[in-house]
Design a protein around this motif. Structure first.
Motif, PDB file in Angstrom:
ATOM      1  N   ARG A 106      -1.552   7.443  -5.808  1.00 40.60           N
ATOM      2  CA  ARG A 106      -2.166   7.171  -4.506  1.00 40.60           C
ATOM      3  C   ARG A 106      -1.308   7.716  -3.363  1.00 40.60           C
ATOM      4  O   ARG A 106      -1.829   8.214  -2.357  1.00 40.60           O
ATOM      5  N   ALA A 107       0.009   7.651  -3.512  1.00 39.68           N
ATOM      6  CA  ALA A 107       0.898   8.216  -2.498  1.00 39.68           C
ATOM      7  C   ALA A 107       0.739   9.730  -2.423  1.00 39.68           C
ATOM      8  O   ALA A 107       0.771  10.319  -1.330  1.00 39.68           O
ATOM      9  N   ALA A 108       0.560  10.375  -3.581  1.00 40.67           N
ATOM     10  CA  ALA A 108       0.363  11.831  -3.603  1.00 40.67           C
ATOM     11  C   ALA A 108      -0.920  12.212  -2.871  1.00 40.67           C
ATOM     12  O   ALA A 108      -0.967  13.215  -2.142  1.00 40.67           O
ATOM     13  N   GLN A 109      -1.972  11.417  -3.037  1.00 31.99           N
ATOM     14  CA  GLN A 109      -3.218  11.674  -2.330  1.00 31.99           C
ATOM     15  C   GLN A 109      -3.026  11.528  -0.827  1.00 31.99           C
ATOM     16  O   GLN A 109      -3.522  12.340  -0.034  1.00 31.99           O
ATOM     17  N   ALA A 110      -2.285  10.485  -0.420  1.00 38.87           N
ATOM     18  CA  ALA A 110      -2.022  10.280   1.006  1.00 38.87           C
ATOM     19  C   ALA A 110      -1.159  11.402   1.563  1.00 38.87           C
ATOM     20  O   ALA A 110      -1.339  11.831   2.713  1.00 38.87           O
ATOM     21  N   LEU A 111      -0.236  11.904   0.752  1.00 30.00           N
ATOM     22  CA  LEU A 111       0.628  12.998   1.191  1.00 30.00           C
ATOM     23  C   LEU A 111      -0.177  14.267   1.439  1.00 30.00           C
ATOM     24  O   LEU A 111       0.026  14.962   2.447  1.00 30.00           O
ATOM     25  N   ASP A 149       0.855  -1.190   0.000  1.00 29.71           N
ATOM     26  CA  ASP A 149       0.000   0.000   0.000  1.00 29.71           C
ATOM     27  C   ASP A 149       0.892   1.241   0.000  1.00 29.71           C
ATOM     28  O   ASP A 149       1.572   1.519   0.993  1.00 29.71           O
ATOM     29  N   PRO A 150       0.931   2.013  -1.072  1.00 31.14           N
ATOM     30  CA  PRO A 150       1.812   3.185  -1.110  1.00 31.14           C
ATOM     31  C   PRO A 150       1.475   4.218  -0.044  1.00 31.14           C
ATOM     32  O   PRO A 150       2.366   4.926   0.440  1.00 31.14           O
ATOM     33  N   ALA A 151       0.209   4.308   0.351  1.00 29.75           N
ATOM     34  CA  ALA A 151      -0.175   5.262   1.386  1.00 29.75           C
ATOM     35  C   ALA A 151       0.459   4.928   2.728  1.00 29.75           C
ATOM     36  O   ALA A 151       0.693   5.812   3.554  1.00 29.75           O
ATOM     37  N   ALA A 152       0.779   3.646   2.949  1.00 29.88           N
ATOM     38  CA  ALA A 152       1.391   3.240   4.217  1.00 29.88           C
ATOM     39  C   ALA A 152       2.776   3.842   4.384  1.00 29.88           C
ATOM     40  O   ALA A 152       3.199   4.132   5.506  1.00 29.88           O
ATOM     41  N   LEU A 153       3.498   4.050   3.286  1.00 31.97           N
ATOM     42  CA  LEU A 153       4.814   4.675   3.374  1.00 31.97           C
ATOM     43  C   LEU A 153       4.690   6.119   3.840  1.00 31.97           C
ATOM     44  O   LEU A 153       5.490   6.604   4.641  1.00 31.97           O
ATOM     45  N   ILE A 154       3.682   6.808   3.311  1.00 38.86           N
ATOM     46  CA  ILE A 154       3.470   8.204   3.708  1.00 38.86           C
ATOM     47  C   ILE A 154       3.073   8.278   5.174  1.00 38.86           C
ATOM     48  O   ILE A 154       3.536   9.158   5.911  1.00 38.86           O
ATOM     49  N   GLU A 155       2.240   7.346   5.612  1.00 37.21           N
ATOM     50  CA  GLU A 155       1.838   7.323   7.018  1.00 37.21           C
ATOM     51  C   GLU A 155       3.051   7.072   7.909  1.00 37.21           C
ATOM     52  O   GLU A 155       3.192   7.677   8.974  1.00 37.21           O
ATOM     53  N   ASP A 156       3.937   6.172   7.484  1.00 38.24           N
ATOM     54  CA  ASP A 156       5.137   5.898   8.272  1.00 38.24           C
ATOM     55  C   ASP A 156       6.018   7.135   8.352  1.00 38.24           C
ATOM     56  O   ASP A 156       6.578   7.450   9.401  1.00 38.24           O
ATOM     57  N   LEU A 157       6.122   7.844   7.249  1.00 37.64           N
ATOM     58  CA  LEU A 157       6.951   9.045   7.196  1.00 37.64           C
ATOM     59  C   LEU A 157       6.421  10.128   8.128  1.00 37.64           C
ATOM     60  O   LEU A 157       7.190  10.802   8.821  1.00 37.64           O
ATOM     61  N   PHE A 158       5.097  10.294   8.172  1.00 39.36           N
ATOM     62  CA  PHE A 158       4.495  11.363   8.965  1.00 39.36           C
ATOM     63  C   PHE A 158       4.212  10.946  10.404  1.00 39.36           C
ATOM     64  O   PHE A 158       3.923  11.802  11.246  1.00 39.36           O
TER      65      PHE A 158
END
Length: 311
Positions: free
Chosen positions: A295-300, A149-158
């Protein structure tokens, strides 16, 4: 490698192009390293050909070139660059004030690979100089998170920007650019080549991070038992087929790229070149966007909106 100091510079506002692209604008608000450090960049053209000039001692002799084999593409995808300021510093003014730099990779092949978040040991990437191999310019990094899930990377970062138990909140990460990457094999070496989609032109933040419009690093996988320059929290769980490839070597080429799909994998990034088409016979197209990157951009955007008040 010593970090680089620079003069104070004010932050610039978002560009219209970034707003129209529908992606969170990148931060340009840091200063360029001082020329006295030997790391400052000047605008430069890509090499005219894909070989290293061999100069004769005869000043009248024509310059000859050594042919360079075309590289094999091992993997392609999109990537994002981020950085995190040191605690208590809202607006970094030099690389001395950066706690960490990050690289997020979103492979096109989502069946056989996972999305990855790599954390650099320092707040910048190895400087790349055209037509020069600089093996002494290297950086150490590790795979901090992997997920389908690409959004999970953004969540981990934030996630580290929020206080947890007795741990104070860290400064929020800042986007520094996005684009396209290729993982390449040329002879017995593997490379990470990238081309930025934005920002165009580069701002002082990107120059402080040692980023270019396009560049490449030799990519090597570090043997898991090698001492690390900082605590990373674990070791990769490689299957036997990957572990056996080390065969007593302290670092090996990143082929297959499956090594990067394991959390805690450690890598060396070694300065290579900026003339990608000339050097490798192939170059990434930064305008290409895959679904995981979108999808990562949306999560960001969602994460930045949630934390805007505290960032």
């Amino acid at each position: 490698m010593a970090k680089h100091r620079s003069r104070i510079s004010s932050e610039s506002s978002d560009t219209a192009g970034e707003r129209s692209a529908g992606r969170p604008p990148v931060d340009r608000g840091m200063t360029v390293p001082s020329p006295s450090t030997g790391r400052a960049r000047e605008k430069r053209a890509d090499p005219a050909n894909g070989s290293v000039p061999i100069r004769s001692t005869d000043p009248q002799a024509a310059v000859q070139t050594a042919p360079t084999p075309v590289a094999t593409v091992l993997e392609s995808g999109n990537l994002d660059f981020f950085y995190r300021p040191c605690p208590g510093i809202a607006h970094p003014r030099s690389s001395d004030q950066l706690e960490r730099a990050y690289l997020a990779m979103f492979p096109d092949d989502q069946i056989h690979h996972r999305n990855r978040l790599l954390a650099m040991a320092h707040g910048y990437f190895p400087p790349v100089i055209p037509e020069q191999d600089l093996p002494e310019e290297r950086a150490w990094a590790f795979v901090q998170a992997v997920s389908h899930d690409p959004a999970a990377l953004i969540e981990d970062l934030f996630s580290r920007a929020v206080s947890q138990d007795d741990q104070p909140a860290q400064e929020c990460p800042r986007a520094a650019g996005d684009g396209r990457y290729l993982l390449l094999r040329q002879e017995d070496r593997t490379f990470l080549a990238y081309a930025l989609r934005q920002p165009v032109p580069l701002g002082v933040a990107q120059q402080t991070l040692m980023l270019d419009p396009e560049a490449s690093f030799e990519l090597r996988i570090v043997e898991p038992t090698m001492p690390a320059p900082l605590p990373i929290g674990g070791s990769p769980a490689y299957p036997a087929a990957l572990s056996e490839r080390f065969d007593g070597h302290l670092s090996i080429p990143a082929d297959p790229t499956d090594f990067l799909d394991d959390r805690w994998t450690r890598v060396f990034l070694v300065s290579a070149t900026t003339g990608l088409q000339a050097r490798f016979g192939v170059a990434p197209n930064p305008s290409t966007r895959n679904d995981p990157s979108t999808r990562a951009a949306q999560a960001l955007r969602a994460a930045a909106k949630r934390l805007r008040a505290s960032c």
